[in-house]
Write a protein that holds these residues in place. Sequence first.
Motif, PDB file in Angstrom:
ATOM      1  N   MET A 443       0.849  -1.193   0.000  1.00  0.00           N
ATOM      2  CA  MET A 443       0.000   0.000   0.000  1.00  0.00           C
ATOM      3  C   MET A 443       0.885   1.244   0.000  1.00  0.00           C
ATOM      4  SD  MET A 443      -3.146  -1.300   0.399  1.00  0.00           S
ATOM      5  CE  MET A 443      -4.103   0.020   1.114  1.00  0.00           C
ATOM      6  N   PHE A 444       0.637   2.131  -0.951  1.00  0.00           N
ATOM      7  CA  PHE A 444       1.407   3.373  -1.024  1.00  0.00           C
ATOM      8  C   PHE A 444       0.474   4.548  -0.773  1.00  0.00           C
ATOM      9  CE2 PHE A 444       3.671   0.668  -4.297  1.00  0.00           C
ATOM     10  CZ  PHE A 444       4.713   0.314  -3.438  1.00  0.00           C
ATOM     11  N   LYS A 445       0.949   5.471   0.036  1.00  0.00           N
ATOM     12  CA  LYS A 445       0.221   6.727   0.208  1.00  0.00           C
ATOM     13  C   LYS A 445       0.228   7.414  -1.166  1.00  0.00           C
ATOM     14  CE  LYS A 445       0.336  10.586   3.505  1.00  0.00           C
ATOM     15  NZ  LYS A 445       0.367  11.635   2.459  1.00  0.00           N
ATOM     16  N   LEU A 446      -0.883   8.041  -1.533  1.00  0.00           N
ATOM     17  CA  LEU A 446      -0.967   8.655  -2.864  1.00  0.00           C
ATOM     18  C   LEU A 446       0.177   9.641  -3.054  1.00  0.00           C
ATOM     19  CD1 LEU A 446      -2.825   8.577  -5.379  1.00  0.00           C
ATOM     20  CD2 LEU A 446      -3.937  10.619  -4.495  1.00  0.00           C
ATOM     21  N   ASN A 447       0.781   9.588  -4.209  1.00  0.00           N
ATOM     22  CA  ASN A 447       1.887  10.456  -4.620  1.00  0.00           C
ATOM     23  C   ASN A 447       3.233  10.141  -3.980  1.00  0.00           C
ATOM     24  OD1 ASN A 447       0.358  11.898  -6.493  1.00  0.00           O
ATOM     25  ND2 ASN A 447      -0.522  13.132  -4.839  1.00  0.00           N
ATOM     26  N   THR A 448       3.314   9.017  -3.288  1.00  0.00           N
ATOM     27  CA  THR A 448       4.614   8.537  -2.824  1.00  0.00           C
ATOM     28  C   THR A 448       5.518   8.292  -4.032  1.00  0.00           C
ATOM     29  OG1 THR A 448       3.489   7.380  -1.032  1.00  0.00           O
ATOM     30  CG2 THR A 448       5.766   6.702  -1.490  1.00  0.00           C
ATOM     31  N   PHE A 518       9.025   5.215  -9.558  1.00  0.00           N
ATOM     32  CA  PHE A 518       7.751   5.716 -10.102  1.00  0.00           C
ATOM     33  C   PHE A 518       7.005   6.480  -9.025  1.00  0.00           C
ATOM     34  CE2 PHE A 518       4.363   3.040  -8.268  1.00  0.00           C
ATOM     35  CZ  PHE A 518       5.097   2.004  -7.710  1.00  0.00           C
ATOM     36  N   LYS A 519       6.078   7.295  -9.485  1.00  0.00           N
ATOM     37  CA  LYS A 519       5.248   8.058  -8.562  1.00  0.00           C
ATOM     38  C   LYS A 519       3.903   7.350  -8.456  1.00  0.00           C
ATOM     39  CE  LYS A 519       4.237  12.806  -7.367  1.00  0.00           C
ATOM     40  NZ  LYS A 519       4.053  14.173  -7.839  1.00  0.00           N
ATOM     41  N   ALA A 520       3.532   7.014  -7.232  1.00  0.00           N
ATOM     42  CA  ALA A 520       2.275   6.300  -7.006  1.00  0.00           C
ATOM     43  C   ALA A 520       1.131   7.316  -7.024  1.00  0.00           C
ATOM     44  CB  ALA A 520       2.338   5.549  -5.683  1.00  0.00           C
ATOM     45  N   PHE A 544       0.341  -3.636  -6.037  1.00  0.00           N
ATOM     46  CA  PHE A 544       0.537  -2.291  -5.491  1.00  0.00           C
ATOM     47  C   PHE A 544      -0.831  -1.611  -5.419  1.00  0.00           C
ATOM     48  CE2 PHE A 544       5.065  -1.710  -7.507  1.00  0.00           C
ATOM     49  CZ  PHE A 544       5.602  -2.575  -6.552  1.00  0.00           C
ATOM     50  N   ALA A 545      -1.020  -0.757  -4.423  1.00  0.00           N
ATOM     51  CA  ALA A 545      -2.266   0.025  -4.364  1.00  0.00           C
ATOM     52  C   ALA A 545      -1.978   1.394  -3.792  1.00  0.00           C
ATOM     53  CB  ALA A 545      -3.305  -0.692  -3.504  1.00  0.00           C
TER      54      ALA A 545
END
Lengths: 574, 574
Positions: A443-448, A518-520, A544-545
């Motif tokens: 899980m990635f915080k948005l824009n990580t 990459f940018k999540a 990935f999410a």
Amino acid sequence: MSLKALYLWFIFLGFYHLSVAAAKVRHFKWDVQYMYRTPDCLEHAVMGINGQFPGPTIRAQAGDTLHIELTNKLSTEGVVIHWHGIRQLGTPWADGTASISQCAINPGETFHYRYKVDRPGTYFYHGHYGMQRSAGLYGSLIVDLPEGQKEPFHYDGELNLLLSDWWHKSAHDQELGLSSNPLRWIGEPQSLLINGRGQFNCSMAAGFGNTTLPQCKFRGNEECAPQILHVLPNKTYRLRIASTTALASLNLAIGNHKMVVVEADGNNVQPLAVDKIDIYSGESYSVLITTDQDPKKNYWVSVGVIGREPKTPQGLTILHYQTTTASKLPTSPPPITPRWNDYARGKAFAGKVLALMGTPQPPKYANRRVILLNTQNKINGFTKWAINNVSLTLPSTPYLGSLKFGLKTAFDQKSPPENFSPEYDIMSPPANPNSKTGNGVYMFKLNTVVDVILQNANSLSANVSEIHPWHLHGHDFWVLGYGDGKFSAGDEKKFNLKNPPLKNTAVIFPYGWTALRFKADNPGVWAFHCHIEPHLHMGMGVIFAEGVQYVRRIPEEALTCGLTAKMFLNREHN
Amino acid sequence: MSLKALYLWFIFLGFYHLSVAAAKVRHFKWDVQYMYRTPDCLEHAVMGINGQFPGPTIRAQAGDTLHIELTNKLSTEGVVIHWHGIRQLGTPWADGTASISQCAINPGETFHYRYKVDRPGTYFYHGHYGMQRSAGLYGSLIVDLPEGQKEPFHYDGELNLLLSDWWHKSAHDQELGLSSNPLRWIGEPQSLLINGRGQFNCSMAAGFGNTTLPQCKFRGNEECAPQILHVLPNKTYRLRIASTTALASLNLAIGNHKMVVVEADGNNVQPLAVDKIDIYSGESYSVLITTDQDPKKNYWVSVGVIGREPKTPQGLTILHYQTTTASKLPTSPPPITPRWNDYARGKAFAGKVLALMGTPQPPKYANRRVILLNTQNKINGFTKWAINNVSLTLPSTPYLGSLKFGLKTAFDQKSPPENFSPEYDIMSPPANPNSKTGNGVYMFKLNTVVDVILQNANSLSANVSEIHPWHLHGHDFWVLGYGDGKFSAGDEKKFNLKNPPLKNTAVIFPYGWTALRFKADNPGVWAFHCHIEPHLHMGMGVIFAEGVQYVRRIPEEALTCGLTAKMFLNREHN
């Protein structure tokens, strides 16, 4: 989300809706079904679309919305189609990945893929359920520049080459073999196909003595006759080349003609002149060729296997100068495919693919680093591939719905490991070959900004480490670098932050590592996996999410299975 | 519904719940998956359950509730299991028919079949989706009398024979061939299997000179070694024989032993002594044999094809008198299968199967008569089977849910035809071969007494009329009679209303008719179809429904597809 981020988000949404409103909608009605075909001159069941194999080529302009109304005309199998290279900005449910972005479409049912092709480039589409890509479910997707815009390179015409590999064992049988104990490996392909056409029991180049096969004799209307590439002399052609192979890594060359690589995976690259081009499963390239050779001759286009000891004849077609007859064979033998295990050559080629000036540069730093060890393992005696010792088994409820609605029993809630033991010896077969299955989500915080280090290792057999082309859904990544051996802290100093190519697929070489950034920034759930279909089937992928809470308007037809369907049904009583 | 009917209904419901509460629940956890097996000494992918082929035998007592927790471990295919001969009183959603009683179970998902086996008898179960029965998805289901009750015949032991036919072409390939234009017919089976075992490339009876195959040499642990039937001398055995063939009509005989037929399709019949027994796909019989022959010898059990020109060797196993060694082959050749097209013999046998005294008699009159003409046709060049000129194409939303919830777009709302033109010449190929597809429902008011006249005809080829064993779900029917030629008004005078057998499967003979009567007293939606799997796949079936408004408690997992799923999802917005 900060207030500023929220503000930018609304601006983004605003533009997004505006542009959608202005775009052309291209509508397609497709039926997926099995058909008998002779793709390599032997008859076989093939999965096709509207009676065509490969499926119809989609041609659109950047900014268009595609609306594909896909009806499953199979008998008992579900189906989905993934639009490889399309980022699905704002439409993660249209990514076409069973168990991830949507429920498989049941037989007799129709699913509406609606998404924007936001960016010009050479793409393709393919099945993403079981081994349906192997069964033949694929086609080309080409996005042109918007009206009035121009490519940074000139060409007079274009030619399209969709490459694939073909087995005489059905995809169902392949699947069963892969799921058997002991493993029954699918082996090398029987043939290589160019635009769905190959020759198994004859050779177009029999006259040149490097084959025992008889000369192919075509009237031209055979399904396995090559699709000849017709050109005029002294012109420049753009060849769009994409590989949807199940297994094979390929090298393509054209007799007497140099190629200039100008595009990779939908992104322009620094023009690169080559004699041959490597293309791994999941990759696409555009190359320019100039038809400056003897216009009274024709020339071979040849495709051969690299990265695995080849047991498959070259795939061949003809570059036909229309100043002569199409049936005239070239006078020289087809270009020779490089030695399959010349990885130094392969690495040199990969390292030379660099972003065109003006391509967005990567952020200077990553917020998070995920190191993914690729190993071959055993689980209860079954042969599997695992990432950080977890072999992916997809859940029956797609992640997008279960994450969106908080259905915590749908998949492993524990995050999968972000690294592996520093003692792990990547140069030897695993000391403990046993692995476990799992389906947790990174899980990635948005824009990580995420760095992924893909670490290759020795497989279960001594002195074997295989090629794996990793493909990321929903994003491009910058390929920061390739290295040999185990990735170590000092290696990041060698990262190319100046002009790394933006791609969606990048290979890891035997015993080496590949670093991606990459940018999540695309709310949704995204597969990241080895694009070799049997490897993915054996667990070689991760999920990935990011920002799933911002995903809106998931069509109900993407959710009518598993726990999401039950959740809605539970609220009603019959 | 009248007040009285309502009152009776409540009484019924009361008894129903009482008996359910008292019954034993038998719980099974089953995984459906493909496996490699060698059913006829050649290796093939087989669909099995919990690693077994045929699937596990279920043994229960009348009144028990079975709870089968079925998990789909296939890769991309849905699955269902039909419990053939179980009427599913009160549980129409558990009938295991895709598109009719439930949504196919998606890969990775589990469905809970919960139903009562209300009546002793010899039954079986099998896949009812695509050609999954052909793929090997079947097994035996045997229901014993309740504690303390006795059969009207005596036996010392019992033996179980589940018969099937086997192809070397995969069920997927068979399906594709059937859906192709021109039709690619599946042809005759490569082998006949007894309890999943047959011999393709050798013969157990090679020594008797009626085959060119070499003698089979078994150590005994081979998957294709016959399952030997061990008996003691001078005892009576009950042989339970069921046929789940995809195509073949069979005749079974046992060397030197007479058989006494005592049960057909779960109903006791008037004891009938025979040398050979005909058994059509979908039928089950119990026969008694007495082991009164030379106890120093063993005897053949042989199964051969009738009704189609056979190209398949006899299926064989050994009746082993335990007073001698099991490996000793019989001294005489296996019993000879009757001439395949001796329909007079077949009709004579069918006509002699009559109800045991005490069996419920049919109502004297029917409230409704449906005449169903069976024809082979063309639709857009594709070869199909049609009933009254309608070839059944199953809808993607199961009927049970769409009828229950009034989803009128789910299937043709127009009732299918109840008769055919009196001018139709059943003795010749259809004058106009063209037919149409449809999926309408024959709707019966609850408790209607229905007569069905199945009318056979000439197929597309001159001088060909095929055997079709028709199977009714959810009910038994009385077989009132068989006749030759076109059914006419006078024929009903010949109906046997005294002791017609109660069955769930009855054959129509070439150019003949078969008359059935049943009471539409089981609320639900029920398939009625030719039990030849490729014929059903080509449209040879109809749908009956009655009292769906009284159906309660459809589990949500039966409805999570098509329009029923969408209906529920539409009420919620995400």
